[in-house]
Design a protein around this motif. Sequence first.
Motif, mmCIF file in Angstrom:
data_model
loop_
_atom_site.group_PDB
_atom_site.id
_atom_site.type_symbol
_atom_site.label_atom_id
_atom_site.label_comp_id
_atom_site.label_asym_id
_atom_site.label_seq_id
_atom_site.Cartn_x
_atom_site.Cartn_y
_atom_site.Cartn_z
ATOM 1 N N LEU A 218 -22.283 -33.100 54.043
ATOM 2 C CA LEU A 218 -23.299 -33.974 54.714
ATOM 3 C C LEU A 218 -24.554 -33.134 54.092
ATOM 4 O O LEU A 218 -24.602 -32.048 54.173
ATOM 5 N N ARG A 219 -25.551 -34.069 53.382
ATOM 6 C CA ARG A 219 -26.723 -33.328 52.736
ATOM 7 C C ARG A 219 -28.001 -33.970 53.613
ATOM 8 O O ARG A 219 -28.187 -35.104 53.832
ATOM 9 N N ILE A 220 -28.778 -33.062 53.947
ATOM 10 C CA ILE A 220 -29.762 -33.450 55.001
ATOM 11 C C ILE A 220 -31.126 -32.787 54.248
ATOM 12 O O ILE A 220 -30.999 -31.692 53.818
ATOM 13 N N SER A 221 -32.243 -33.558 53.906
ATOM 14 C CA SER A 221 -33.563 -33.062 53.747
ATOM 15 C C SER A 221 -34.492 -33.977 54.059
ATOM 16 O O SER A 221 -34.202 -35.408 54.200
ATOM 17 N N ALA B 263 -35.104 -37.417 47.689
ATOM 18 C CA ALA B 263 -35.036 -37.773 46.542
ATOM 19 C C ALA B 263 -35.317 -36.640 45.517
ATOM 20 O O ALA B 263 -34.948 -36.695 44.314
ATOM 21 N N GLN B 264 -35.934 -35.512 45.970
ATOM 22 C CA GLN B 264 -36.316 -34.454 45.137
ATOM 23 C C GLN B 264 -35.260 -33.218 45.658
ATOM 24 O O GLN B 264 -35.802 -31.859 45.348
ATOM 25 N N ALA B 265 -34.165 -33.323 46.357
ATOM 26 C CA ALA B 265 -33.656 -32.421 47.127
ATOM 27 C C ALA B 265 -33.060 -31.208 46.111
ATOM 28 O O ALA B 265 -32.908 -29.900 46.337
ATOM 29 N N ASP B 266 -32.727 -31.649 44.817
ATOM 30 C CA ASP B 266 -32.067 -30.791 43.723
ATOM 31 C C ASP B 266 -33.164 -29.833 43.240
ATOM 32 O O ASP B 266 -32.769 -28.835 42.882
ATOM 33 N N ASN B 267 -34.547 -30.134 43.563
ATOM 34 C CA ASN B 267 -35.517 -29.280 43.278
ATOM 35 C C ASN B 267 -35.849 -28.275 44.395
ATOM 36 O O ASN B 267 -36.888 -27.358 44.351
ATOM 37 N N ILE C 34 -32.792 -39.449 55.764
ATOM 38 C CA ILE C 34 -32.657 -37.719 55.682
ATOM 39 C C ILE C 34 -31.414 -37.369 55.424
ATOM 40 O O ILE C 34 -31.190 -36.114 55.405
ATOM 41 N N LEU C 35 -30.369 -38.136 55.563
ATOM 42 C CA LEU C 35 -28.972 -37.824 55.318
ATOM 43 C C LEU C 35 -28.161 -38.570 54.424
ATOM 44 O O LEU C 35 -28.191 -39.843 54.450
#
Length: 408
Positions: free
Chosen positions: A133-136, A140-144, A115-116
């Motif tokens: 840090l990018r968290i989601s 895989a679909q974070a850009d959307n 998730i990071l």
Amino acid sequence: MKARIAAAALTLLCFIPQARTQDSNLYWMKIRANDKFQRSVVADTGVSIEAVREDFVTATGTLEEKEALEKLGWVEVSFTIGAEMMAFPGQDAAYHDYPELTQKVQDLQKTYPQILKVTSIGKTNENRDIWALRISGNLAQADNLPAVIYMGGHHAREHLSVELPLFYAEYFLSEYTKGNPRIVNLLNGRDVHIIPAVNPDGLEYDISGGRYKLWRKNRARNSDGTFGVDLNRNYGYQWGTGGSSSNPGSDTFKGPKPFSEPETQAIKAYVEAHQNISTLLSFHTFSELVLYPWGHKYNGIDNNRDFQVHKVMAEKMSEWNGYQPMQSSALYQASGDTTDWSYGEHGIVSFTFELDPTNSGWGGSDGFYPGAGVIPAVQQKNLEPVLYLLQYADNPYRVLEFNINPIP
């Protein structure tokens, strides 16, 4: 336990060279040491222990001494000390200096890889990485997904502003992994970006020599031989239109041109590469304020709907942290700052938090350096505002339709 420590000490002595190598560098080290026995083993290597904490010490030593401790696996962080030592004064060791911050984000990446994603978004003048840090829950679909960006450490002496975004990164990751339903629900539908330290060079310089310097700017070498550009006056929107200086020696020097600095260039490129960012929060210190555009002029945002979304959200967040909500220029006029640019250029709903304390004594030193004891309380009082921005990232304008509490 004593027998194990004695054995470790005996083993360690075998690793200490009898003659020094040609490496004459001095090293700063954070060394795991849980009790007086382990600390004694550390001291026996010849290092100079500078600070003692419950489960670690910080020390300076030679390459040979560092390598001996590394053989035991006790060195958690180390780096070469240059002409000036980069370390917080001992009483404020709970704050993260740059090596500790770097180690922290790398450890988080190893612990929460699903998730990071940790990336360097650019290099500073002194070749330090600016970490993001990018968290989601759905990388895989974070850009959307709707996105929020939190950042700190624009100004060197504002170390508390680094501790909050770093804390929230770890909070999101750990609570999601624990199954906290509120955090799971939010992160599965959001894209979170956290940049704890925009100005690593300045942050390190401010603590060099083990003492604070009240330094504000980055460490660019200016044309007249002075150092530093105020990064929060270097953004391009309405740059240089008031509340900044053209004097390179000034604390508010705006730089020779907009986005002249590698740090602001990195933020610009990163934000513009993520078009899903709807909301931005920049942490600063101090004064206990929730600020929103404009900063470069005294008139408010012309678009009434945009003005209202900033005003309503600021007032709601102030109910949790107790800060005073206001337009930035009501504090003082300042052009070329982060939030004027992010809102003015990209339409991102944008806020600045001026963290604790409310005021300070002469010179501002106790305001910028309030001590390590304030960190937990300030992190907690701003947690709900941080989650509130995340909740409404899908459409911040929803707050104009109804004003509800965060999802329980």
